[in-house]
Design a protein around this motif. Structure first.
Motif, PDB file in Angstrom:
ATOM      1  N   ALA A  99       0.822  -1.216   0.000  1.00 19.20           N
ATOM      2  CA  ALA A  99       0.000   0.000   0.000  1.00 19.20           C
ATOM      3  C   ALA A  99       0.854   1.265   0.000  1.00 19.20           C
ATOM      4  CB  ALA A  99      -0.932  -0.008   1.209  1.00 19.20           C
ATOM      5  N   PRO A 143       2.617   3.725  -4.366  1.00 15.73           N
ATOM      6  CA  PRO A 143       1.488   4.095  -5.224  1.00 15.73           C
ATOM      7  C   PRO A 143       1.516   3.424  -6.593  1.00 15.73           C
ATOM      8  CG  PRO A 143       2.352   6.018  -4.093  1.00 15.73           C
ATOM      9  CD  PRO A 143       3.296   4.907  -3.805  1.00 15.73           C
ATOM     10  N   GLN A 158      -0.475   0.138  -7.091  1.00 11.93           N
ATOM     11  CA  GLN A 158      -1.914   0.054  -6.856  1.00 11.93           C
ATOM     12  C   GLN A 158      -2.698  -0.373  -8.091  1.00 11.93           C
ATOM     13  OE1 GLN A 158      -2.462   0.096  -3.612  1.00 11.93           O
ATOM     14  NE2 GLN A 158      -0.258   0.527  -3.647  1.00 11.93           N
TER      15      GLN A 158
END
Length: 311
Positions: free
Chosen positions: A42, A45, A48
């Motif tokens: 997490a 970025p 993701q």
């Protein structure tokens, strides 16, 4: 749209990459294995949008790696590799024993898909945390077409699982390939530039590794050095040692004070393998020595696997 065969599984085992310290400027006083693998993912970025699964298999400081964790890890990795939709595996690991785990997994699994170990020299709380970039690079390698075998990805370098060795205590680029080989490749802005072929081999099978640590053979490493004494070897033999790796001086030499104790081990049926404590080179002129080109730690894993195969 993601391809049906692009799933990457990230398995967490702890280590500095998941470590935390009380201060962002503390790079050595941290506690390893504090953050979940999900939180590591997490925090990046760029990951993701990827088709990822994350699971926590262990939360160890890798100096404390043990046989039961190795057995569970090998089986779990194989289970994911057997899934058609999985493109590759990433394992977050501590740096202390990463080279041993990588060696073990390549010999046991010899996977046709990529299994990528990654780690960090700084905890996740550090100003100069290297874990996020290493994790991002590891996923890039796991997605690379044609990638296979067990490799490690640290500091932008791709290293062969049977050859990697930790050579520095503190620097971010703490790992190097074998002295007579070289890097498999590098990761540049998410793209792998390969220099050599990916690891291959014949898989011994994850089922070779007992889940009960008591069923693993007892194999030790002993260094030869100035002023060496035989008492440790004599005690180990009396206690039931099953295999010995000698980290020899120079080109495979052993202190004369150890010679009788080493021979006694051999006469009692205990295999004794020689490797060198030198950082560079192999034992020249010993073609019968399986450990001649291995580090003492890789040799210990190899001898352990041989004893397991013997039953």
């Amino acid at each position: 749209m993601q391809s049906a065969h692009e799933q990457i599984v990230i398995i967490g085992t702890g280590g500095t990459i998941a470590g935390a310290a009380g201060s962002a400027t503390d790079n050595v006083g941290y506690k390893a294995g504090q953050l979940s693998v999900g939180s590591l993912v997490a925090a990046v970025p760029a990951l993701q949008a990827e088709a990822l699964e994350a699971e926590q298999l262990a939360q160890l400081d890798s100096k404390d790696m043990d046989e039961s964790t190795w057995a569970r890890l090998a089986r779990r990795v194989q289970q994911h590799l057997d899934r058609e939709e999985v493109r590759g595996i990433v394992i977050t690991h501590g740096t202390d024993t990463l080279e041993e785990t990588a060696y073990l997994l390549q010999r046991v699994l010899a996977p046709r898909k990529p299994v990528v170990l990654t780690a960090a020299m700084r905890p996740a709380t550090a100003l100069q945390a290297d874990g996020p970039q290493n994790l991002l690079d590891a996923v890039a390698v796991a997605k690379t077409p044609g990638a296979r075998g067990v490799v490690a990805v640290v500091a932008g370098q791709v290293l062969h699982g049977l050859e990697i060795r930790k050579t520095h205590t503190y620097r971010l680029d703490a790992f190097e390939p074998g002295p007579d080989t070289g890097l498999l490749g590098v990761v540049e802005e998410g793209v792998v530039r390969a220099f050599r072929d990916w690891p291959t081999g014949d898989a011994l099978g994850a089922d070779l590794l007992p889940q009960d640590p008591a069923l693993w053979p007892w194999v030790e490493v002993l260094a030869s050095h100035g002023g060496a004494r035989p008492q440790a070897l004599e005690a180990w033999r009396a206690a039931g040692l099953q295999g010995l790796v000698l980290a020899c001086t120079g080109n495979g030499t052993v202190h004369q004070a150890l010679a009788a104790a080493v021979e006694a081990l051999r006469q009692s049926g205990v295999p004794v393998w020689r490797t060198t404590r030198c950082a560079q080179g192999r034992i020249v002129g010993a073609p019968d020595e399986k450990a001649a080109a291995l580090t003492p730690w890789a040799a210990r894993v190899e001898l352990t696997l041989e004893l397991l195969r013997r039953g």
